[in-house]
Write an enzyme that holds these catalytic residues in place. Structure first.
Site, PDB file in Angstrom:
ATOM      1  CG  ASP A  19      63.497  34.576  50.537  1.00 34.43           C
ATOM      2  OD1 ASP A  19      64.580  34.934  50.676  1.00 34.43           O
ATOM      3  OD2 ASP A  19      63.156  34.878  49.295  1.00 34.43           O
ATOM      4  CG  HIS A  36      72.977  34.517  56.797  1.00 37.71           C
ATOM      5  ND1 HIS A  36      71.668  34.471  55.440  1.00 37.71           N
ATOM      6  CD2 HIS A  36      73.978  34.822  55.125  1.00 37.71           C
ATOM      7  CE1 HIS A  36      71.837  34.437  54.938  1.00 37.71           C
ATOM      8  NE2 HIS A  36      72.942  34.406  53.749  1.00 37.71           N
ATOM      9  CG  LEU A 130      58.383  21.656  66.889  1.00 32.95           C
ATOM     10  CD1 LEU A 130      56.612  21.772  65.994  1.00 32.95           C
ATOM     11  CD2 LEU A 130      58.686  23.655  67.349  1.00 32.95           C
TER      12      LEU A 130
HETATM   13  C1  IPE Z   1      65.234  29.568  48.779  1.00 33.08           C
HETATM   14  O1  IPE Z   1      65.564  31.296  49.532  1.00 33.08           O
HETATM   15  C2  IPE Z   1      66.003  28.690  49.675  1.00 33.08           C
HETATM   16  C3  IPE Z   1      65.828  29.349  51.716  1.00 33.08           C
HETATM   17  C4  IPE Z   1      65.181  29.484  52.377  1.00 33.08           C
HETATM   18  C5  IPE Z   1      66.855  28.364  52.096  1.00 33.08           C
HETATM   19  P1  IPE Z   1      66.811  31.376  48.227  1.00 33.08           P
HETATM   20  O2  IPE Z   1      66.288  33.133  48.456  1.00 33.08           O
HETATM   21  O3  IPE Z   1      67.491  31.325  47.512  1.00 33.08           O
HETATM   22  O4  IPE Z   1      65.436  31.780  46.855  1.00 33.08           O
HETATM   23  P2  IPE Z   1      65.610  32.476  45.025  1.00 33.08           P
HETATM   24  O5  IPE Z   1      66.788  31.882  44.394  1.00 33.08           O
HETATM   25  O6  IPE Z   1      65.801  33.244  45.225  1.00 33.08           O
HETATM   26  O7  IPE Z   1      64.322  31.794  44.694  1.00 33.08           O
HETATM   27  C1  IPE Z   2      67.161  33.429  53.043  1.00 34.19           C
HETATM   28  O1  IPE Z   2      68.033  34.643  52.705  1.00 34.19           O
HETATM   29  C2  IPE Z   2      68.173  32.544  53.839  1.00 34.19           C
HETATM   30  C3  IPE Z   2      69.174  31.664  52.783  1.00 34.19           C
HETATM   31  C4  IPE Z   2      68.576  31.098  51.933  1.00 34.19           C
HETATM   32  C5  IPE Z   2      70.426  31.363  53.384  1.00 34.19           C
HETATM   33  P1  IPE Z   2      68.477  35.088  51.547  1.00 34.19           P
HETATM   34  O2  IPE Z   2      69.879  35.186  51.817  1.00 34.19           O
HETATM   35  O3  IPE Z   2      67.938  34.964  50.531  1.00 34.19           O
HETATM   36  O4  IPE Z   2      68.219  36.764  51.477  1.00 34.19           O
HETATM   37  P2  IPE Z   2      67.847  38.070  50.244  1.00 34.19           P
HETATM   38  O5  IPE Z   2      66.686  37.205  49.279  1.00 34.19           O
HETATM   39  O6  IPE Z   2      68.913  38.227  49.341  1.00 34.19           O
HETATM   40  O7  IPE Z   2      67.178  38.742  51.462  1.00 34.19           O
HETATM   41 MG    MG Z   3      66.642  34.632  49.263  1.00 37.63          MG
END
Ligand code: IPE
Ligand code: IPE
Ligand code: MG
Length: 243
Positions: A19, A36, A130
């Site tokens: 995240d 990303h 792995l």
């Molecule tokens: C959870 O992250 C999903 C992934 C890392 C793929 P999100 O950033 O989407 O989660 P929430 O919605 O903030 O909890």
């Molecule tokens: C995690 O990073 C990746 C996915 C959920 C695909 P985010 O895109 O959720 O990043 P934030 O939470 O907005 O910083």
């Molecule tokens: Mg996120």
């Protein structure tokens, strides 16, 4: 940090919620899609570090069922990145003896993503290092309901009886059937929640949170999480004295 890890007590399975890509992009004045993109290198770092330590499974939360609700442009960018990253990384996966697998509602992915994924899984199927499990269009509640439905159908068709409706039987119907439960779950970016990730499988996992954003994660961060894990007392309901 790596030297401090007890190689006889490395978790078999580590689950990671990657995240913070969006916040990383914002911090650097870039578009979210570039956040990303910057999240691909840490995937390689963590896989290599895990491999070197003898971790058997790493499951990466790459796209949740809820992530479909993001703006279409971002969803498209993520799907495109998935295909290009797999194509780019396949050589290294093979070199490092890493086997690729995927869990989630894969049929909801664009057909090109499904095809690329299928090919990469087939090409790495014989690797015995792995296992890197990508959670894609993954949602834990959906997974559990689906598993319960499969058991219900078996019950209705008299293939099983009510007494066979056990924890193990339900586990065996999950996407993760055959994969041991994660002992350690890591979430980056400072969010303290599970977000519909492996809720059944994480029942007794140790949870580790770091404020670092996913694109900033390197091998040493995995070592730190494992070191922290090794210094916890896992009691499984017992008292400290019983262990
Ligand atoms: C959870 O992250 C999903 C992934 C890392 C793929 P999100 O950033 O989407 O989660 P929430 O919605 O903030 O909890
Ligand atoms: C995690 O990073 C990746 C996915 C959920 C695909 P985010 O895109 O959720 O990043 P934030 O939470 O907005 O910083
Ligand atoms: Mg996120």
């Amino acid at each position: 940090m790596k030297e401090r890890i007890d190689l006889s007590k490395v978790p078999k399975h580590i689950a990671i919620i990657m995240d913070g890509n969006g916040r990383w992009a914002k911090k650097h004045g870039k578009l979210r899609a570039l956040g990303h993109k910057a999240g691909v290198l840490p995937v390689r770092e963590v896989s290599e570090a895990g491999s070197e330590l003898g971790v058997e499974y790493i499951t990466l939360y790459a796209f949740s069922t809820e992530n479909w609700n993001r703006p279409k442009a971002e969803v498209d960018a993520l799907m495109t990145l998935l295909v290009s990253s797999i194509k780019k990384e396949i050589k290294d996966l093979k070199k490092n003896n890493i086997r690729l697998q995927a869990i989630g509602d894969l049929s909801s992915l664009p057909s090109i993503s499904q095809k690329t994924l299928r090919e990469a899984i087939a090409e790495t199927a014989d690797n015995d290092g792995l296992t890197l499990v990508l959670a894609l269009s993954y949602g834990s509640r959906y997974e559990i309901v689906n598993a319960a439905k499969k058991l219900a159908v078996k019950l209705k068709n008299n293939e099983i009886s009510e007494k066979d409706f056990t924890e193990l039987a339900l586990s065996n119907e999950l996407y993760t059937s055959g994969i041991p439960d994660p002992e350690l779950m890591i979430r980056t970016s400072g969010e303290l929640r599970i977000s519909n990730f492996l809720m059944w499988q994480l029942a007794y996992a140790e949870l580790y949170f770091t404020d670092k954003l996913w694109p900033d994660i390197r091998k040493n961060d995995l070592y730190e999480a494992i070191y922290d894990f090794q210094n916890r007392e896992r009691r499984f309901g017992k008292t400290s004295e019983q262990l």
